[in-house]
Design an enzyme around this catalytic site. Structure first.
Site, PDB file in Angstrom:
ATOM      1  N   LYS A  41       0.841  -1.194   0.000  1.00 28.71           N
ATOM      2  CA  LYS A  41       0.000   0.000   0.000  1.00 28.71           C
ATOM      3  C   LYS A  41       0.877   1.246   0.000  1.00 28.71           C
ATOM      4  O   LYS A  41       1.852   1.336   0.730  1.00 28.71           O
ATOM      5  CB  LYS A  41      -0.884   0.044   1.250  1.00 28.71           C
ATOM      6  CG  LYS A  41      -2.033  -0.933   1.230  1.00 28.71           C
ATOM      7  CD  LYS A  41      -2.913  -0.699   2.445  1.00 28.71           C
ATOM      8  CE  LYS A  41      -4.116  -1.602   2.455  1.00 28.71           C
ATOM      9  NZ  LYS A  41      -4.940  -1.358   3.646  1.00 28.71           N
ATOM     10  N   ARG A  90     -16.126  -0.097  15.433  1.00 27.03           N
ATOM     11  CA  ARG A  90     -17.081   0.923  15.016  1.00 27.03           C
ATOM     12  C   ARG A  90     -18.469   0.352  14.815  1.00 27.03           C
ATOM     13  O   ARG A  90     -19.456   1.019  15.074  1.00 27.03           O
ATOM     14  CB  ARG A  90     -16.621   1.577  13.707  1.00 27.03           C
ATOM     15  CG  ARG A  90     -15.329   2.350  13.843  1.00 27.03           C
ATOM     16  CD  ARG A  90     -14.853   2.798  12.499  1.00 27.03           C
ATOM     17  NE  ARG A  90     -14.429   1.614  11.739  1.00 27.03           N
ATOM     18  CZ  ARG A  90     -13.681   1.653  10.651  1.00 27.03           C
ATOM     19  NH1 ARG A  90     -13.296   2.790  10.156  1.00 27.03           N
ATOM     20  NH2 ARG A  90     -13.331   0.549  10.031  1.00 27.03           N
TER      21      ARG A  90
END
Length: 160
Positions: A41, A90
């Site tokens: 990445k 979350r």
């Protein structure tokens, strides 16, 4: 000494990340923030920039150590004798993935994972979403520490 790690890419660190780190710093004597390196990445910020930003915004806690790591998180934990990983959740969708990771990490090394429910204010927040909204000119200043927001605006302007 009670020690834990809060891992992530932190590209960049958000108020949601900071909330989890702050809460962990009240539970543990030392909290390691592990900036995990994924060579596949390309981050917006370099690992060194992320480390510097995290050190700046966590400095007030007094018990946070920020380092980078390339490889398995359990190896980071073994090398530093860290018995616990602290992760924010979350939503239910986070739990599915994080439970698998927690079970794998425990099976590999005996490291435990503590799940901390995210403050509802930050339940939608991710670094990727912040970068995307900011790139399109949206105001994300309330989602990041001030110094991180300024760095993000500068970096996006450079990439222009």
């Amino acid at each position: 000494m009670r020690r834990a790690v809060c891992p992530g890419s932190f590209d960049p660190i958000t108020n949601g990340h900071l909330d989890i780190i702050a809460r962990a710093s009240k539970l543990y004597d030392v909290v390691h923030v592990a900036v995990m390196i994924n060579k596949s990445k390309q981050g917006l910020f370099t690992v060194d920039e992320r480390i510097a930003m995290i050190r700046e915004v966590t400095g007030e806690y007094g018990n946070v150590v920020v380092e980078s790591h390339h490889g398995l998180l359990v190896d980071f934990c073994k090398e530093r004798d860290i018995p616990a990983i602290v992760k924010g959740l979350r939503a239910v969708s986070d739990f599915d993935y994080e439970l698998q990771m927690a079970q794998m990490n425990n099976g590999l090394s005996g490291v435990e994972t503590l799940f901390v429910p995210t403050n509802p204010t930050y339940s939608f927040l991710s670094s990727s979403l912040v970068k995307e909204v900011a790139a399109w000119g949206g105001d994300v200043s309330h989602l990041l520490p001030d110094t991180v927001h300024r760095a993000l605006v500068r970096r996006l302007a450079e990439k222009g």
